[in-house]
Design a protein around this motif. Structure first.
Motif, mmCIF file in Angstrom:
data_model
loop_
_atom_site.group_PDB
_atom_site.id
_atom_site.type_symbol
_atom_site.label_atom_id
_atom_site.label_comp_id
_atom_site.label_asym_id
_atom_site.label_seq_id
_atom_site.Cartn_x
_atom_site.Cartn_y
_atom_site.Cartn_z
ATOM 1 N N ILE A 260 11.369 -6.277 4.367
ATOM 2 C CA ILE A 260 10.291 -6.773 5.223
ATOM 3 C C ILE A 260 10.354 -8.286 5.393
ATOM 4 O O ILE A 260 10.584 -8.793 6.496
ATOM 5 N N LEU A 261 10.191 -9.023 4.304
ATOM 6 C CA LEU A 261 9.992 -10.463 4.447
ATOM 7 C C LEU A 261 11.238 -11.200 4.919
ATOM 8 O O LEU A 261 11.185 -11.997 5.843
ATOM 9 N N PHE A 262 12.374 -10.947 4.282
ATOM 10 C CA PHE A 262 13.570 -11.685 4.670
ATOM 11 C C PHE A 262 14.030 -11.376 6.089
ATOM 12 O O PHE A 262 14.350 -12.291 6.844
ATOM 13 N N PRO A 263 14.052 -10.091 6.459
ATOM 14 C CA PRO A 263 14.486 -9.834 7.837
ATOM 15 C C PRO A 263 13.604 -10.547 8.871
ATOM 16 O O PRO A 263 14.097 -11.019 9.887
ATOM 17 N N ILE A 264 12.319 -10.662 8.585
ATOM 18 C CA ILE A 264 11.438 -11.292 9.567
ATOM 19 C C ILE A 264 11.795 -12.760 9.749
ATOM 20 O O ILE A 264 11.828 -13.276 10.851
ATOM 21 N N GLN A 265 12.069 -13.449 8.623
ATOM 22 C CA GLN A 265 12.364 -14.880 8.718
ATOM 23 C C GLN A 265 13.870 -15.128 8.600
ATOM 24 O O GLN A 265 14.285 -16.163 8.115
ATOM 25 N N LYS A 266 14.631 -14.186 9.061
ATOM 26 C CA LYS A 266 16.077 -14.236 8.876
ATOM 27 C C LYS A 266 16.674 -15.601 9.219
ATOM 28 O O LYS A 266 17.351 -16.205 8.412
ATOM 29 N N SER A 267 16.385 -16.089 10.406
ATOM 30 C CA SER A 267 17.123 -17.269 10.833
ATOM 31 C C SER A 267 16.712 -18.500 10.046
ATOM 32 O O SER A 267 17.552 -19.316 9.695
ATOM 33 N N SER A 268 15.423 -18.606 9.740
ATOM 34 C CA SER A 268 15.062 -19.816 9.005
ATOM 35 C C SER A 268 15.529 -19.731 7.560
ATOM 36 O O SER A 268 15.876 -20.733 6.945
ATOM 37 N N ILE B 97 0.817 -1.210 0.000
ATOM 38 C CA ILE B 97 0.000 0.000 0.000
ATOM 39 C C ILE B 97 0.851 1.260 0.000
ATOM 40 O O ILE B 97 0.479 2.272 -0.572
ATOM 41 N N PHE B 98 2.020 1.154 0.609
ATOM 42 C CA PHE B 98 2.918 2.313 0.602
ATOM 43 C C PHE B 98 3.696 2.417 -0.704
ATOM 44 O O PHE B 98 4.590 3.237 -0.837
ATOM 45 N N GLY B 99 3.396 1.528 -1.621
ATOM 46 C CA GLY B 99 4.080 1.611 -2.906
ATOM 47 C C GLY B 99 5.485 1.055 -2.868
ATOM 48 O O GLY B 99 6.310 1.363 -3.716
ATOM 49 N N THR B 100 5.769 0.196 -1.871
ATOM 50 C CA THR B 100 7.101 -0.374 -1.777
ATOM 51 C C THR B 100 7.337 -1.326 -2.941
ATOM 52 O O THR B 100 6.545 -2.227 -3.159
ATOM 53 N N PRO B 101 8.410 -1.146 -3.700
ATOM 54 C CA PRO B 101 8.676 -2.070 -4.795
ATOM 55 C C PRO B 101 8.951 -3.480 -4.270
ATOM 56 O O PRO B 101 9.379 -3.643 -3.120
ATOM 57 N N TRP B 102 8.719 -4.443 -5.163
ATOM 58 C CA TRP B 102 8.812 -5.842 -4.756
ATOM 59 C C TRP B 102 10.145 -6.185 -4.095
ATOM 60 O O TRP B 102 10.193 -6.802 -3.038
ATOM 61 N N VAL B 103 11.230 -5.747 -4.728
ATOM 62 C CA VAL B 103 12.548 -6.096 -4.194
ATOM 63 C C VAL B 103 12.727 -5.528 -2.781
ATOM 64 O O VAL B 103 13.235 -6.198 -1.881
ATOM 65 N N THR B 104 12.280 -4.309 -2.582
ATOM 66 C CA THR B 104 12.391 -3.713 -1.253
ATOM 67 C C THR B 104 11.537 -4.471 -0.251
ATOM 68 O O THR B 104 11.940 -4.674 0.890
ATOM 69 N N ARG B 105 10.352 -4.900 -0.696
ATOM 70 C CA ARG B 105 9.505 -5.680 0.206
ATOM 71 C C ARG B 105 10.218 -6.934 0.648
ATOM 72 O O ARG B 105 10.192 -7.326 1.807
ATOM 73 N N MET B 106 10.887 -7.567 -0.302
ATOM 74 C CA MET B 106 11.618 -8.785 0.016
ATOM 75 C C MET B 106 12.756 -8.488 0.989
ATOM 76 O O MET B 106 12.891 -9.115 2.019
ATOM 77 N N THR B 107 13.565 -7.504 0.613
ATOM 78 C CA THR B 107 14.794 -7.308 1.370
ATOM 79 C C THR B 107 14.568 -6.591 2.691
ATOM 80 O O THR B 107 15.320 -6.790 3.629
#
Lengths: 391, 370, 598
Positions: free
Chosen positions: C512-520, C500-510
């Motif tokens: 938001i998503l990856f940091p959250i599941q960093k260890s796994s 919704i904030f217009g975050t590009p896909w790559v930024t969303r990955m790097t």
């Protein structure tokens, strides 16, 4: 990915086209090289190296590494350009036919490999590699050792642990008797083709006759059998029943017997005695050095040199083969000749005096040699007969 | 003046129809609630407007600009629609502090640092969460997380704010409190709010208009009091209001120009409405809100007390009249002994007559029992 | 038309769809082409033996390979049926053993008040990090004796004077022990994970209903972990079935072949056609096992998702048995985890095998120079040997490259599949990514060999690229599984709020998503590193020469009898693996025995 792939495809095409264009020149170059002097070859070799060439040199015998470094010492401008890689015998004929002509940087340029029949069917007959033999050596090497060129012979001998005194082995049929069950060590012949070739050769008319004669000497009755085609097959059957496969390599058989139970006997590569620790070496006796054996006392197989059809450095390879056929190459510092069990086809190179060994000519009458044509003809029968008995 | 218009919007998942042919217009600065039981398609509708879900067909306009048009192949991503979205589970990023969560959207807009700082401070103050700035979401209570989520959504000052059951994870008291704050926020921020809920009370109290949906189909789209007073059909009538509306089975006698006569509970009833009644079948239902069902001894309907549920301010009384159970509400605490006989009356002019077969409202008006 | 165009545009507007299509195509190419090549190889004549044998042109079609392999005579008994039965017995035995050992340890660690839990837990997973055959090597070093084989004396005989019978030293029994032990940490991690996450109230409610401890284990605990036990069994079964290195070390001496070793032997002897048939059969069996597994876990899915507030687990008090049990556990784990290392260290410095006198020791095999190690056949000790260093370098590089590819792909597959969960496309990609798991490493290497030796792909043979390719595909299953699992744990709203904030896909990955599941996600990267560092069977057919990689070099050392070098290199590999594991653990918290333990 796609781009990389297409680049690779194009690269492969270019390389294979250029390989085809070069194929004639490699063959021609080798022919030309055969009559050149070493100095001329060295000049040519320097040109090849200057053009960015490199010889990827594969070998099944580890002394080749030392020989290569001696070679580069003697021809300093080639320094670092003969790159050695050891290759397992079992993989030789999977790897070489696949890599030759692939255009891959690490692909083989020249190889020292054993197992003549496979060399012929997998490489020479397919035009994937060429034989090279220098004119200058034709007088000192027997003709049948020139094509394909033999660089060294290696023998496998009957050797035993002498902890219980002599085993008095004087007829080869003794080894088929039940008393030897589990006490004869031999590398799985389905895994090392030279061993397989040796067994196959026993089924040939020449050797089955010799075995039939030995049979009569030993049992007092002529050989007769409904089950087996000839005495060769019968001996193989009896022998393999007794074989113990605990050790998976010649070195392991050597060290294993030396440190194992007295009375055990192995048929393994003579040169591997060097792997046995000094403290144990006294435990081993070579049957042939004790007495003659009715039948045979082992077998001998050649290691051939072969040059890939797509090498960029045919002259360097030729120079290297020349070198390996001379005293300097074969008997150089810490290479084949200073060890038991390696014999140059060059009859002018003799074993050092202080080594307990005999020259090639001595062994040539006492050991089983591989015959490319016979094995080629009879492979199927003999292989299945042996493989089923191995398990 | 962001006005949102939905035209023939349909959404199918494989064979299942989530939303069918929906037409709706959300006025600027409205507070519209999408109301309905779970699975009715209200969340899907919201997500389609926001751009998180792609409709199967139809057209959506925000501010006269088509953001989605299946025929023309228009489909703007959410970020091009100038909206905010508040999720049911808040969806706070667990690896970022409160400050980072709120500032993230502004960073995406490439604001400079100082401006971001100022805006975040503003929001922290507005939502009274200044002291949590450096904490991580896991270190906050539910209500605090909710405020952070709201702050994050509001940060880029979206013109339209979508909320998907934002209060359902809170306890009753907190919910009450947040409701009031949301209403305040609505007038403070000057934006259009679209709000999904299954709680009819929330819809009634918060919104300027209620959009009631069932199984993907729009049932009624009107201001809350209209929905309450003049339900379009039996589903709407029963979904809105607590205790729920009474439905008394009746048998049609005659339809006049502005009157309907029918039999009910063995009595003859004349129903008068301001408009011409709709066409209807033989079987009818008279819809009576509990507050129009007073108990007094002269009442024409006789029954027995089934149970009384006093809450203090009012008492819900359940009365059994023959086979029909009726619920009435009486002011103050009254306690009737169970099974004691009572008389009921039907009063007021907000009664609804439904066709029992189709469930559609036939007429709105008054009833006279003979 | 525009409608279609619009739909295509809408479809590819989603990054997850692009990813799925890309992976679908890649995986189809990487698993179907090899599979088809292999299938056709089952019906064609190959250069060499087959050409000689059948007197047919290379490449011509034939059913001879099938006829020969299934003829029902001695040949087919020796080359197919006996190895098949052996493989089956080994697989079953090691499955049961792995579960019994792993499950027992898991129960003690998660459910009892055993002492020294964290020590036992971290040491117990050790054998899983080591290449499986090292344990086999250790076993023979330990138990060989004067009564079996060539009569070489092992440690047990030289210390205790005990001679173990042949069946104990070589053959099926030690194979089961070694494979079972090797995979027991795997069972431990899986079963332990479930035991740990199992809601304690499930057991507590039984306690309140006056069930005894034993009844609870029998009636509550075991049935709940049963699906996990079964699927663990099947995983170990299939690993055991396809194990190559262990049967080579423990079976060769007594001519005990399994399907994997037979496949290799046939191909080596030039019977490629029959070798490929065996490879194909192993793959079919693998699919069958997965089918059973999925059918089973699918049926009881509700059980495996037991999670809960896992509050205070009441640990079983072992009382008087605690110390003895702890000591037994410690001895057991140390024996199979630490002692092998010590023995390899020892074996790498003795000149004459079996003689542990100080005078018999030398460091030549490690740091000897040309002069001193001449007799051993190598130019210098391994630490001074350029061949060794380049092999190690290649192996580490391979591990890193593969980890990058596999870890990233696994994560992206996880992301895309979870995003589009339920669609046929996502299912197809998920199962294709898991497919290579079913292929025994040996068969997999064989397939790629078939491809690389075919005319069209000859340029791949013996290259680093094909090793990367084969390892990436082979080790993808676990990475994609862990990718899917970790992405499933992230609510979709987490990403949507960024959209919704217009975050590009790559930024969303790097961001938001990856940091959250960093260890796994990091363990998705770590696992392939480990796997590559200890893999042999997969590479052995594809390396240009044995000394190309450290593991294949080591394997050939051990096969050909450079046992001291072999031990030294083994130790080196284990040390490298431990360093990588600890480093990752320190840096990121991800580790092999993560998530369970004292």
């Amino acid at each position: 990915m796609k781009r990389v792939l297409s680049v690779l495809v194009v690269l492969m095409l270019v390389l294979s086209v250029s390989a085809i264009a070069m194929a004639e020149t490699v063959e021609e170059a080798l022919q030309a090289a055969a009559s050149m002097s070493n100095e001329e070859l060295y000049e040519k070799a320097k040109e090849e190296i200057a053009a960015g060439g490199q010889v990827n040199f594969y070998s099944t015998t580890s002394f080749a590494e030392k020989a290569a470094s001696n070679f580069m010492n003697d021809y300093p401008e080639l320094n670092g350009k003969v790159v050695y890689a050891e290759i397992d015998d079992g993989e030789t004929y999977t790897i070489l036919p696949s890599t030759i002509g692939s255009g891959v940087k690490d692909a083989v340029d020249m190889a020292l490999i054993q197992n003549g029949p496979d060399l012929k069917t997998y490489l020479l007959d397919e035009g994937l590699s060429y034989s090279y033999f220098p004119e200058a050596m034709k007088d000192v090497v027997d003709e049948h050792n020139q094509e394909p060129p033999v660089i060294t012979f290696i023998n496998s001998l009957l050797i035993y642990h002498n902890g219980n005194g002599s085993i008095n082995l004087n007829n080869i049929w003794q080894l088929t008797e039940p008393e030897w069950n589990g006490k004869v060590f031999f590398k799985d012949p389905t895994k090392e083709t030279v061993n397989l070739n040796f067994l196959m050769m026993l089924t040939s008319p020449e050797w089955s006759d010799r075995l039939a004669k030995a049979y009569e000497d030993f049992y007092g009755t002529p050989f007769q059998s409904k089950e087996f085609k000839n005495a060769g097959y019968a001996w193989i059957d009896g022998f393999l029943k007794n074989v113990n496969y605990t050790y998976t390599s010649a070195s392991k058989i050597a060290t294993g017997i030396a440190s194992g139970n007295p009375g055990n006997l192995g048929l393994f590569v003579f040169s591997k005695l060097r792997k046995v620790d000094e403290a144990d070496r006294g435990n081993l006796t070579v049957v042939q050095f004790e007495n003659e054996v009715d039948g045979f006392s082992g077998f001998m197989y050649p290691v051939y040199a072969t040059v890939a059809y797509d090498t960029e450095c045919p002259y360097t390879c030729a120079l290297f083969i020349n070198y390996l056929l001379t005293e300097a190459g074969f008997g150089g510092e810490k290479s084949w000749n200073s060890n038991q069990g390696y014999y140059s086809p060059n009859k002018t190179i003799l074993k050092p005096e202080d080594l307990e060994d005999e020259p090639y000519e001595y062994w040539s009458t006492r050991l089983v040699f591989e015959d490319l044509d016979y094995i080629d003809e009879n492979y199927a029968d003999a292989y299945e007969f042996i493989a089923v008995r191995v398990g | 003046m962001p006005e949102i218009i939905l035209e023939n919007v349909t959404k199918r998942f494989e064979k299942f129809v989530a939303v069918e042919n929906l037409n709706m217009k959300i006025e600027d600065r409205g507070f519209v609630t999408l109301l309905g039981p779970s699975g009715c398609g209200k969340t899907t509708t919201l997500r389609m407007i926001a751009g998180l879900e792609t409709p199967t067909s139809g057209r959506i306009l925000i501010d006269d600009e088509p953001v989605f048009d299946s025929k023309k192949g228009v489909n703007l991503p959410p970020n091009k629609r100038d909206i905010g979205f508040l999720f049911q589970n808040y969806a706070l990023w667990p690896h970022m502090t409160v400050y980072d969560n709120i500032s993230f959207g502004l960073e995406m807009l490439k604001w400079d640092k100082a401006k971001i700082r100022k805006r975040v401070d503003e929001l922290l103050a507005l939502l009274r969460i200044e002291q949590f700035e450096k904490r991580y979401p896991a270190e906050l209570s539910g209500g605090q997380q909710q405020r952070v989520a709201i702050a994050r959504t509001l940060a880029p000052s979206p013109r339209v704010l979508f909320m998907d059951e934002p209060l359902s994870n809170l306890d009753a008291k907190l919910r009450q409190e947040m409701r009031a704050e949301l209403k305040r926020l609505h007038s403070d921020t000057n934006s259009t709010f679209v709000y999904v809920t299954h709680d009819q009370l929330e819809a009634m109290t918060l919104s300027t208009r209620v959009c009631l949906m069932d199984t993907g189909v729009l049932q009624q789209y009107d201001p809350p009091l209209t929905v309450y007073g003049k339900p379009a059909n039996k589903f709407v009538a029963s979904f809105v209001g607590n205790p729920t509306m009474n439905f008394i089975p009746a048998e049609l006698d005659q339809v006049g120009s502005k009157t309907v006569t029918f039999h009910m509970l063995g009595k003859k009833v004349t129903f008068t409405s301001d408009d011409q009644p709709e066409k209807c079948g033989k079987k009818l239902l008279l819809g009576v809100r509990p507050e129009f069902l007073p108990i007094h001894k002269d009442g024409p309907i006789e029954g027995k007390i089934y149970s009384t549920l006093p809450t203090g301010m009012e008492t819900t009384v359940q009365v059994k009249c023959g086979d029909t159970m009726m619920t009435g509400v009486v002011f103050g605490s009254v306690d009737f002994p169970i099974d004691s006989p009572v008389n009921l009356d039907i009063v007021g002019d907000s009664l609804v007559l439904f066709d029992a077969e189709t469930g559609k409202a036939v007429a709105y008006g008054r009833a006279e029992i003979e | 038309m525009t409608q279609l165009k619009y739909r295509i545009k809408a479809f590819f507007g989603k990054p997850s769809n692009i990813l799925l299509v890309v992976f679908l195509v890649t995986l189809v190419v990487l698993s179907l082409i090899p599979l088809i090549t292999m299938l056709s190889n089952m019906f064609t004549i190959h250069l060499g033996t087959e050409k000689k044998l059948y007197r047919m042109e290379v490449g011509s079609y034939t059913l001879k390979h099938f006829q020969r392999l299934f003829a029902g005579d001695d040949w087919s008994r020796v080359n197919f049926w006996t190895p098949l039965i052996n493989s089956f017995i080994v697989a079953c035995g090691s499955g049961v053993l792995g579960i019994v050992i792993g499950g027992t340890v898991a129960w003690f660690i998660t459910r009892s008040d055993l002492k020294c839990k964290s020590f036992i837990s971290s040491v117990f997973v050790f054998p899983y990090m080591m290449p499986a055959w090292t344990l086999a090597l250790f076993w023979t070093n330990m138990f060989q004796n004067s009564k079996v084989g060539g009569g070489n004396i092992g440690m047990v005989e030289s210390v205790f004077g005990i001679c173990m019978p042949e069946w104990f030293v070589y053959g099926i029994f030690p194979m089961i022990i070694v494979i079972g032990l090797h995979y027991s940490p795997f069972a431990y991690l899986l079963i332990g994970g479930i035991l740990k996450n199992m809601d304690a109230t499930l057991e507590e409610s039984a306690t309140i209903l006056k069930a005894s401890r034993w009844t609870i284990i029998k009636r509550i605990t075991v049935p709940i972990v049963l699906p996990a036990i079964l699927s663990t069994f099947l995983l170990i079964f299939s690993s055991g079935f396809s194990s190559y290195t262990v049967p080579v070390f423990l079976g060769s001496a007594v001519k005990m072949f399994t399907l994997s070793t037979k496949m290799r032997a046939l191909i080596q002897a030039g019977y490629q056609g029959q070798g490929y048939i065996i490879a194909f059969i192993s793959i079919v069996l693998g699919c069958l096992i997965l089918g059973i597994n999925q059918w089973f876990t699918g049926k009881r899915k509700s059980f495996t998702t037991v999670t809960g507030k896992s509050g205070q687990v009441s640990l079983v008090k072992l009382r008087g048995a605690n110390w003895p049990l702890s000591v037994i556990m410690i001895i057991f784990t140390v024996f199979f985890a630490i002692v092998p290392l010590v023995s390899f260290a020892l074996e790498s410095i003795i000149k004459q095998p079996g003689n542990y006198a100080l005078s018999n020791m030398t460091l030549d095999f490690w740091v000897g120079t040309e002069g001193s190690t001449y007799e051993t056949g190598m130019i210098s000790g391994i630490l001074l040997n350029p061949t060794m260093w380049s092999a190690l370098g290649r192996q580490v590089l391979l591990a890193l490259v593969v980890a990058m590819i596999v870890g990233t792909s696994g994560m992206l597959i996880g992301y895309a599949c979870v995003q589009r969960r339920g669609t046929k496309l996502s299912q197809a990609v998920e199962s294709l990514a898991f497919f290579p798991y079913l292929m025994p490493a040996m068969s997999f290497g064989t397939i790629y060999l078939a491809v690389a030796t075919s005319q069209n792909f000859k340029f791949l043979y013996g290259t680093f690229a094909i090793l990367v390719l084969v390892a990436s595909v082979k080790f993808l299953p676990f990475a994609s599984r862990s990718g899917v699992n970790s992405m499933l744990q992230i609510a979709p709203e987490i990403e949507e709020s960024a959209i919704i904030f217009g975050t590009p896909w790559v930024t969303r990955m790097t961001r938001i998503l990856f940091p959250i599941q960093k260890s796994s996600i990091l363990s998705g990267y770590l696992l392939p590193v480990m796997s590559v560092m200890r893999e042999v069977a997969l590479f052995t057919l594809l390396v240009p020469y044995a000394r190309y990689l450290l593991t294949t070099m080591l394997f050939s050392f051990n096969e050909t009898g450079y046992s001291q070098y072999g031990s030294a290199v083994t130790l080196l590999i284990i040390v490298v693996i431990i360093i990588i594991n600890n480093l990752t653990n320190k840096l990121t918290g991800a580790s092999f025995d993560k998530g369970i333990g004292g």
